[in-house]
Design a protein around this motif. Structure first.
Motif, PDB file in Angstrom:
ATOM      1  N   GLU A 161       9.028 -15.026 -12.397  1.00 46.56           N
ATOM      2  CA  GLU A 161       9.147 -16.470 -12.158  1.00 46.56           C
ATOM      3  C   GLU A 161       8.766 -16.850 -10.723  1.00 46.56           C
ATOM      4  N   ASP A 162       9.243 -16.073  -9.756  1.00 48.47           N
ATOM      5  CA  ASP A 162       8.940 -16.368  -8.351  1.00 48.47           C
ATOM      6  C   ASP A 162       7.778 -15.536  -7.825  1.00 48.47           C
ATOM      7  N   VAL A 163       7.708 -14.295  -8.234  1.00 49.62           N
ATOM      8  CA  VAL A 163       6.650 -13.388  -7.788  1.00 49.62           C
ATOM      9  C   VAL A 163       6.214 -12.525  -8.972  1.00 49.62           C
ATOM     10  N   SER A 164       4.905 -12.460  -9.207  1.00 50.56           N
ATOM     11  CA  SER A 164       4.369 -11.549 -10.225  1.00 50.56           C
ATOM     12  C   SER A 164       4.089 -10.202  -9.573  1.00 50.56           C
ATOM     13  N   VAL A 165       4.341  -9.115 -10.312  1.00 48.98           N
ATOM     14  CA  VAL A 165       4.170  -7.764  -9.764  1.00 48.98           C
ATOM     15  C   VAL A 165       3.375  -6.906 -10.742  1.00 48.98           C
ATOM     16  N   VAL A 166       2.362  -6.209 -10.209  1.00 46.79           N
ATOM     17  CA  VAL A 166       1.567  -5.253 -10.983  1.00 46.79           C
ATOM     18  C   VAL A 166       1.689  -3.885 -10.334  1.00 46.79           C
ATOM     19  N   GLY A 167       1.904  -2.859 -11.141  1.00 47.21           N
ATOM     20  CA  GLY A 167       1.943  -1.489 -10.643  1.00 47.21           C
ATOM     21  C   GLY A 167       0.675  -0.736 -10.994  1.00 47.21           C
ATOM     22  N   ILE A 168       0.666   0.535 -10.679  1.00 47.33           N
ATOM     23  CA  ILE A 168      -0.446   1.424 -11.030  1.00 47.33           C
ATOM     24  C   ILE A 168       0.142   2.768 -11.450  1.00 47.33           C
ATOM     25  N   ASP A 169      -0.285   3.260 -12.597  1.00 45.08           N
ATOM     26  CA  ASP A 169       0.037   4.599 -13.155  1.00 45.08           C
ATOM     27  C   ASP A 169       0.406   4.537 -14.633  1.00 45.08           C
ATOM     28  N   ASP A 170       1.205   3.520 -15.040  1.00 46.73           N
ATOM     29  CA  ASP A 170       1.727   3.415 -16.401  1.00 46.73           C
ATOM     30  C   ASP A 170       2.648   4.576 -16.732  1.00 46.73           C
ATOM     31  N   TYR A 175       1.153  -0.007  -4.852  1.00 49.38           N
ATOM     32  CA  TYR A 175       0.430   1.266  -4.798  1.00 49.38           C
ATOM     33  C   TYR A 175       0.632   2.079  -6.073  1.00 49.38           C
ATOM     34  N   ASN A 176       1.840   2.085  -6.597  1.00 52.17           N
ATOM     35  CA  ASN A 176       2.098   2.767  -7.872  1.00 52.17           C
ATOM     36  C   ASN A 176       3.296   2.110  -8.562  1.00 52.17           C
ATOM     37  N   ASP A 177       3.619   2.599  -9.736  1.00 52.10           N
ATOM     38  CA  ASP A 177       4.703   1.995 -10.509  1.00 52.10           C
ATOM     39  C   ASP A 177       6.056   2.180  -9.840  1.00 52.10           C
ATOM     40  N   LEU A 178       6.282   3.326  -9.195  1.00 47.13           N
ATOM     41  CA  LEU A 178       7.564   3.540  -8.523  1.00 47.13           C
ATOM     42  C   LEU A 178       7.766   2.503  -7.427  1.00 47.13           C
ATOM     43  N   VAL A 179       6.732   2.258  -6.637  1.00 46.93           N
ATOM     44  CA  VAL A 179       6.811   1.236  -5.595  1.00 46.93           C
ATOM     45  C   VAL A 179       7.070  -0.131  -6.228  1.00 46.93           C
ATOM     46  N   ALA A 180       6.394  -0.422  -7.340  1.00 51.29           N
ATOM     47  CA  ALA A 180       6.577  -1.711  -8.012  1.00 51.29           C
ATOM     48  C   ALA A 180       8.001  -1.873  -8.522  1.00 51.29           C
ATOM     49  N   PRO A 206       1.682   0.959   5.959  1.00 53.27           N
ATOM     50  CA  PRO A 206       1.883   1.900   4.857  1.00 53.27           C
ATOM     51  C   PRO A 206       3.335   1.976   4.395  1.00 53.27           C
ATOM     52  N   ASN A 207       3.511   2.518   3.170  1.00 49.17           N
ATOM     53  CA  ASN A 207       4.833   2.648   2.570  1.00 49.17           C
ATOM     54  C   ASN A 207       4.963   4.008   1.904  1.00 49.17           C
ATOM     55  N   ALA A 208       6.178   4.491   1.819  1.00 47.94           N
ATOM     56  CA  ALA A 208       6.443   5.699   1.032  1.00 47.94           C
ATOM     57  C   ALA A 208       6.131   5.397  -0.424  1.00 47.94           C
ATOM     58  N   PRO A 209       5.503   6.330  -1.163  1.00 50.01           N
ATOM     59  CA  PRO A 209       5.089   6.062  -2.544  1.00 50.01           C
ATOM     60  C   PRO A 209       6.230   6.235  -3.548  1.00 50.01           C
ATOM     61  N   THR A 210       7.374   5.654  -3.234  1.00 48.69           N
ATOM     62  CA  THR A 210       8.591   5.846  -4.016  1.00 48.69           C
ATOM     63  C   THR A 210       9.275   4.506  -4.270  1.00 48.69           C
ATOM     64  N   GLU A 211      10.303   4.521  -5.123  1.00 50.51           N
ATOM     65  CA  GLU A 211      11.096   3.309  -5.340  1.00 50.51           C
ATOM     66  C   GLU A 211      11.705   2.813  -4.034  1.00 50.51           C
ATOM     67  N   SER A 256       0.819  -1.211   0.000  1.00 49.85           N
ATOM     68  CA  SER A 256       0.000   0.000   0.000  1.00 49.85           C
ATOM     69  C   SER A 256       0.854   1.262   0.000  1.00 49.85           C
ATOM     70  N   GLY A 257       0.164   2.413  -0.061  1.00 48.65           N
ATOM     71  CA  GLY A 257       0.837   3.699  -0.118  1.00 48.65           C
ATOM     72  C   GLY A 257       0.902   4.384   1.232  1.00 48.65           C
ATOM     73  N   PRO A 258       0.988   5.717   1.231  1.00 47.84           N
ATOM     74  CA  PRO A 258       1.130   6.465   2.483  1.00 47.84           C
ATOM     75  C   PRO A 258      -0.112   6.344   3.364  1.00 47.84           C
ATOM     76  N   ALA A 259       0.081   6.479   4.664  1.00 49.04           N
ATOM     77  CA  ALA A 259      -1.043   6.488   5.598  1.00 49.04           C
ATOM     78  C   ALA A 259      -1.953   7.662   5.263  1.00 49.04           C
ATOM     79  N   GLY A 260      -3.255   7.412   5.256  1.00 51.31           N
ATOM     80  CA  GLY A 260      -4.205   8.481   4.972  1.00 51.31           C
ATOM     81  C   GLY A 260      -4.445   8.741   3.503  1.00 51.31           C
ATOM     82  N   SER A 261      -3.826   7.972   2.622  1.00 54.59           N
ATOM     83  CA  SER A 261      -4.011   8.175   1.178  1.00 54.59           C
ATOM     84  C   SER A 261      -5.376   7.664   0.732  1.00 54.59           C
TER      85      SER A 261
END
Length: 317
Positions: free
Chosen positions: A255-264, A234-239, A208-213, A180-185
């Motif tokens: 192969e071990d974990v699939s990952v989907v981001g958000i934003d494109d 939460y977003n592509d940077l986090v992904a 929660p996590n910082a919305p960054t790489e 997930s993203g920042p607290a309160g988002s």
């Protein structure tokens, strides 16, 4: 010599007041007359005095745009589209960055309130109570946040999140992490609510996590320990940060974990593996927010999101 409004009126064959309305209230001028006046003004090199016009109309023809993090590649297309929409309507757009700080958001709205006709708030972090208080100081439109009584432009991230988790479920993933993203988002809450509705999938919320790489990289260990085979970030940077962190832990994507981001965002398309993501209509949101602000329309509009499948998702081992 400086070209005056009287010079434009004389050359156009209209009254001075008609020239004034052409620039201050163009909707009140006949289309043919407006075109003639604007053409003559351009030929003569006339530029209206904004300060004088503000005194007579009560409008500065300036707008403010406040974003959560201008370094995030999600925001520049929105800023560029909003700027173009403002220029088409003869408005100037001033952009400010809060660096994800609610206090800075409130300070900027208060500062802008004395200099602009309205403000676009994109992904605000302040509480609803604080935003409602700020709305009494200056008109504004909110992007990606529901606020009672305010014009809002929503990118339907909930729909996109459902598509993403359903995509993972279709590959056979049964235990999925939501980083997930920042607290309160508001956006983070929408993503979680939608992801939890997908049947047959057990959701592990990490945050929660910082919305960054950096935020995504820091979450890699918790994702590994959660025993999941798929992740919605939460977003592509986090992904992107998560993929790097998983790699350092000896795990491969997809192969071990699939990952989907958000934003494109563009970096997601350049990443290896190329990132499966939810495309957000950022440019359309920027244009629409400016239009609503200038027209003083209080409405809630939801824009469609879509899933873009690339290389970071596959069936679990």
């Amino acid at each position: 010599m400086t070209v005056t409004i009287r010079d434009v009126a004389r050359a156009s064959g209209v009254h001075v007041s008609t020239v004034s309305r052409t620039f201050s209230a163009p909707h009140m001028v006949n289309a043919a007359t407006r075109t003639r006046v604007l053409t003559v003004a351009e030929e003569l090199g006339y530029r209206p005095n904004r300060a004088a016009r503000a005194l007579t109309t009560g409008r500065t023809h300036n707008l403010g745009l406040i974003v959560a993090d201008i370094a995030n590649p999600f925001f520049p297309p929105l800023i560029k589209a909003a700027h173009a929409a403002a220029r088409q309507r003869d408005y100037h757009l001033f952009v400010a960055d809060t660096d994800e700080e609610p206090a800075a958001e409130e300070e900027l709205v208060q500062a802008f309130s004395k200099q602009v006709d309205g403000v676009v708030l994109c992904s605000p972090r302040s509480s609803n109570k604080a935003l409602e208080r700020l709305a009494e100081r200056v008109p504004f439109v909110v992007i990606n946040r529901r606020l009672r009584g305010a014009a809002t432009v929503l990118m339907d991230v909930g729909h996109g999140a459902r598509l993403a988790v359903e995509h993972l479920a279709g590959f056979g993933h049964r235990r999925v992490a939501l980083v997930s993203g920042p607290a309160g988002s508001w956006t983070s809450a929408e993503i979680r609510a939608a992801a939890e509705q997908v049947p047959g999938v057990e959701l592990a919320v990490i945050g929660p996590n910082a919305p960054t790489e950096r935020g995504g990289f820091a979450a890699a260990g918790r994702v590994r320990d959660a025993g999941v085979t798929g992740v919605l970030a939460y977003n592509d940077l986090v992904a992107i940060g998560l993929i790097e962190g998983l790699g350092d832990l000896g795990l491969s994507v997809p192969e071990d974990v699939s990952v989907v981001g958000i934003d494109d965002i563009v970096p997601g398309r350049l990443n290896r593996p190329k990132l499966t993501t939810v495309a957000m209509p950022t440019a359309a949101a920027g244009r629409l927010a400016v239009d609503l602000l200038i027209q003083e329309v209080s409405a809630t509009t939801s824009l469609e999101t879509r899933l873009v499948v690339r290389d970071s998702t596959a069936a679990p081992r």
